[in-house]
Motif scaffolding. Structure first.
Motif, mmCIF file in Angstrom:
data_model
loop_
_atom_site.group_PDB
_atom_site.id
_atom_site.type_symbol
_atom_site.label_atom_id
_atom_site.label_comp_id
_atom_site.label_asym_id
_atom_site.label_seq_id
_atom_site.Cartn_x
_atom_site.Cartn_y
_atom_site.Cartn_z
ATOM 1 N N ALA A 162 0.830 -1.205 0.000
ATOM 2 C CA ALA A 162 0.000 0.000 0.000
ATOM 3 C C ALA A 162 0.859 1.247 0.000
ATOM 4 N N GLY A 163 0.469 2.177 -0.828
ATOM 5 C CA GLY A 163 1.196 3.433 -0.907
ATOM 6 C C GLY A 163 2.451 3.313 -1.753
ATOM 7 N N SER A 164 2.676 2.186 -2.367
ATOM 8 C CA SER A 164 3.895 1.997 -3.135
ATOM 9 C C SER A 164 3.666 2.345 -4.591
ATOM 10 N N SER A 165 4.721 2.718 -5.226
ATOM 11 C CA SER A 165 4.726 2.927 -6.665
ATOM 12 C C SER A 165 5.803 2.006 -7.217
ATOM 13 N N ARG A 185 -11.467 9.057 -1.110
ATOM 14 C CA ARG A 185 -10.130 8.489 -0.878
ATOM 15 C C ARG A 185 -9.315 8.532 -2.164
ATOM 16 N N HIS A 243 -8.339 -1.812 -0.874
ATOM 17 C CA HIS A 243 -7.090 -1.663 -1.604
ATOM 18 C C HIS A 243 -7.398 -1.028 -2.948
ATOM 19 N N HIS A 258 0.519 2.540 -9.201
ATOM 20 C CA HIS A 258 0.451 3.139 -7.868
ATOM 21 C C HIS A 258 -0.581 2.381 -7.038
ATOM 22 N N ASP A 259 -0.175 1.889 -5.883
ATOM 23 C CA ASP A 259 -1.057 1.158 -4.970
ATOM 24 C C ASP A 259 -1.241 1.955 -3.695
ATOM 25 N N PHE A 260 -2.460 1.940 -3.152
ATOM 26 C CA PHE A 260 -2.729 2.605 -1.882
ATOM 27 C C PHE A 260 -3.908 1.922 -1.212
ATOM 28 N N CYS A 261 -4.129 2.240 0.059
ATOM 29 C CA CYS A 261 -5.207 1.620 0.834
ATOM 30 C C CYS A 261 -6.097 2.686 1.443
ATOM 31 N N GLU A 287 -5.784 10.794 -2.926
ATOM 32 C CA GLU A 287 -4.565 10.231 -3.504
ATOM 33 C C GLU A 287 -4.192 10.961 -4.794
#
Length: 131
Positions: free
Chosen positions: A10-13, A119, A35, A23-26, A123
């Motif tokens: 989560a939150g990673s690129s 959300r 997710h 791009h991942d985030f939660c 982001e």
């Protein structure tokens, strides 16, 4: 990818081929952990929303010079569930891009969907280059 792996990412690129950005985030709404996976392509965006790995629905939306509302279509899943379509239309209006949305959560309550959309917008504001 397992939910635990998604949470860790989560939150990673991640690095992707030229012209593609991942791009991942939660997010959390009450007890529900959500997710998000965004894949920015040259002129479009693919957005996956879910709690566990699944691709149950897919919709596309894009702005049209002939209509003030973006046009959309369901590509995969139950056509009577308009959650992916609605979210894709709102994001297409905001970004002026072609948007693919895969919404894979059981909760389709309008206040819950609004929380999801907020959300995503948070982001987008924090990482505009990823969208």
């Amino acid at each position: 990818m397992e939910p635990q792996q998604l949470a860790e990412a989560a939150g990673s690129s991640r690095h992707a081929p030229a012209g593609i950005s991942l791009h991942d985030f939660c997010g959390r709404a009450g007890e529900q952990l959500m997710h998000f996976h965004a894949m920015r392509l040259r002129d479009s965006l693919f957005l996956w929303v879910g709690a566990e790995p699944a691709l149950c629905s897919l919709a596309v939306a894009m702005c049209s010079p002939h209509d003030s509302n973006p046009v959309s279509s369901s590509l995969l899943g139950d056509a009577s569930d308009t959650t992916s379509n609605s979210l894709a239309q709102r994001l297409a209006r905001k970004t002026k891009k072609q948007i693919f949305v895969s919404y894979n959560l059981q909760n389709t309550d309008s206040s819950f969907i609004l929380h999801i959309e907020n959300r995503i917008k948070e982001e987008m504001m924090a990482f505009p280059e990823k969208f």
